[in-house]
Design a protein around this motif. Structure first.
Motif, PDB file in Angstrom:
ATOM      1  N   GLU A 146       0.817  -1.210   0.000  1.00 48.71           N
ATOM      2  CA  GLU A 146       0.000   0.000   0.000  1.00 48.71           C
ATOM      3  C   GLU A 146       0.849   1.257   0.000  1.00 48.71           C
ATOM      4  N   HIS A 147       1.963   1.239   0.744  1.00 49.24           N
ATOM      5  CA  HIS A 147       2.783   2.445   0.873  1.00 49.24           C
ATOM      6  C   HIS A 147       4.037   2.414   0.010  1.00 49.24           C
ATOM      7  N   GLY A 148       4.306   1.286  -0.667  1.00 50.54           N
ATOM      8  CA  GLY A 148       5.456   1.210  -1.561  1.00 50.54           C
ATOM      9  C   GLY A 148       6.783   0.987  -0.867  1.00 50.54           C
ATOM     10  N   GLU A 149       6.762   0.541   0.368  1.00 47.87           N
ATOM     11  CA  GLU A 149       8.013   0.287   1.091  1.00 47.87           C
ATOM     12  C   GLU A 149       8.568  -1.094   0.721  1.00 47.87           C
ATOM     13  N   GLY A 150       9.885  -1.201   0.681  1.00 53.02           N
ATOM     14  CA  GLY A 150      10.541  -2.480   0.431  1.00 53.02           C
ATOM     15  C   GLY A 150      10.592  -2.893  -1.024  1.00 53.02           C
TER      16      GLY A 150
END
Length: 477
Positions: A146-150
């Motif tokens: 959802e947040h685009g992390e990793g």
């Protein structure tokens, strides 16, 4: 191109990751589990990597002949076809017995798998992340779809699983699919019989959308075209939710076909998920060139059928009618005569529309349907020279002049075609506002009959010629 499938139990964020990788909100996303049912394919990019990504239905333990069982079979087929599967788990809620069962299934299939721990940014997700080691599928990659992390770590893990060589670009021939659209431009008016008219190109790729009410047999018909159970089908109404695209060839021509969710009357659409499905179907109609409206031959011409056909005409797409479930009709001659009469009477705005009886279950009539699609597409792309149009205009105006308004004649100067797809014409007249709807309809019907434009929308614009003396100050002597 490398193909990567996203798999996992329901509601772990597979469609959210799919949308992030393709850069568009293609897959429907909702808080409830089990939204995705069919395999959806998209072109993905992850930093410097380009690959094909497949969104799948949530894996569930169910009997084979149930809807959930058929959804699982579709997912298993995607696993077998993919070069790599991203097995996604929810680090926030932890590893469930369902995750354990499907981890065992993946190990037995022997296909390359990469473990992805989604929702790793949430508070308390550490325990779920470390629990995922128990699946025996290697080190998990922590991400937040959802947040685009990793995303960088996911890119490195994919390259580590498949190798850099798998993503090396191969030279490809230029794809002409995106150049098929004809731009709307101002056309120079030349009354020349030798005006060059570009011939119809029967080799260019074509986009077709299949639409209709729920349970009309759209997915079954597409599966019969493909010769495989590519799309989820069954007796339950409303199985399809996303608009799923499939590519294949018909007599050497590339075709991209969109299966869409069943469209009910607006008053009956209450749930958010169904609203999203219908919006997705409307986008497919706008993106397509030819739209096939599937009618149930046993109960045709419901109010919603007519609304869908009217929508397609207003959107300027090329419509074709498929009367499906023809194998269930007994008195075929009587029913066929009734269908023809109702088509002409109830769809006057699509006079001459191609209508074909088919059976998605048996494959009867599908070849005739494709021929009708090709013929309609050619008509939709048709262009007529300015000289022919103006010779025609002289005859029809002499035969039936426009009515005088307030004692003044309406002078029609000339006509020209400004674009195709759909055929669009512009008439220059001294008083556009005085040319009534009935006379405009008379001209449109004349264009349709004279130039072979049956069954496709025709757009006719009116404009007043520019006055070369406008704006000049009067000189008095």
């Amino acid at each position: 191109m490398v193909t990567i499938a996203i798999i996992g139990r329901p509601n772990v964020g597979k469609s959210t990751l799919f949308n992030r990788l393709v850069g568009k909100k293609l897959a429907l996303v909702d808080d409830r589990p089990g939204v995705t049912r069919d395999r959806r394919v998209g072109e993905a990019s992850l930093l410097d990597l380009e690959f094909e990504i497949v969104d799948t239905a949530g894996l569930e333990e169910a009997v084979d002949d149930t809807l959930e069982g058929r959804m699982r079979a579709q997912t298993e087929r995607a696993i077998d076809m993919a070069d790599l599967s991203l097995f996604m788990v929810d680090a926030k809620s932890g590893i469930t017995p369902q995750d354990q069962a499907f981890g065992e299934l993946l190990r037995k299939r022997g296909r390359p798998v990469l473990l992805v721990a989604n929702k790793s940014e949430a508070k308390g997700s550490d325990s779920g992340f470390y629990d995922s080691y128990s699946l025996g599928l290697g080190e998990p990659v922590p991400i937040s779809a959802e947040h685009g992390e990793g995303m960088g770590d996911l890119r490195d893990a994919i390259v580590g699983a498949l190798g850099e060589a798998a993503f090396e670009e191969e030279p490809e021939a230029e794809d002409e699919a995106d150049t098929a659209l004809v731009s709307i431009a101002e056309t120079d008016i030349e009354f020349d019989d030798d005006e060059p008219i570009e011939a119809y190109d029967a080799t260019k790729p074509m986009r077709i959308a299949i639409v209709g009410r729920p349970n009309a047999g759209k997915s079954t018909m597409i599966n019969r075209f493909l010769g495989e159970d590519r799309l989820l089908t069954g007796p339950e109404a409303g199985i399809t939710r996303d608009s799923i695209s499939v590519e294949w060839e018909w007599r050497g021509r590339r075709v991209k076909m969109f299966d869409t969710a069943g469209m009910r009357r607006r008053a009956k659409v209450q749930e958010k998920l169904e609203k999203l499905s219908v919006a997705d179907a409307l986008r497919a109609i706008r993106f397509a060139e030819v739209v096939v409206v599937v009618f149930d031959a046993t109960i045709p011409f419901e109010r919603q059928d007519l609304s869908i056909a009217d929508l397609i005409m207003r959107e300027g797409r090329a419509p074709v009618i498929a009367f499906n479930k023809w194998d269930l009709v007994e008195d075929r001659q009587a029913v066929l005569a009734d269908l023809r009469e109702k088509t002409e009477r109830l769809l006057p705005q699509a006079r001459g529309i191609q209508a074909v009886t088919v059976s998605g279950e048996t494959g009867e009539g599908l070849d005739r349907l494709m021929q009708a699609i090709m013929a309609t597409h050619e008509t939709w792309n048709k262009r007529v020279s300015t000289a022919k149009l103006n010779k025609w205009l002289e005859r029809v105006v002499a035969h039936h002049p426009p009515p005088a308004v307030a004692g003044r004649r309406v002078n029609i100067k000339y006509i020209t075609q400004v674009k195709s797809r759909p055929p669009t014409f512009m008439i220059s007249t001294t008083r556009p506002e005085a040319l009534g709807t009935s006379y405009t309809r008379y001209l449109v019907n004349g264009l349709r009959e004279t130039f072979g434009l049956a069954g496709v929308p025709i757009r006719l614009g009116l404009r007043k010629p520019d006055n070369p003396f406008a704006g000049r100050a009067k000189k008095y002597t």
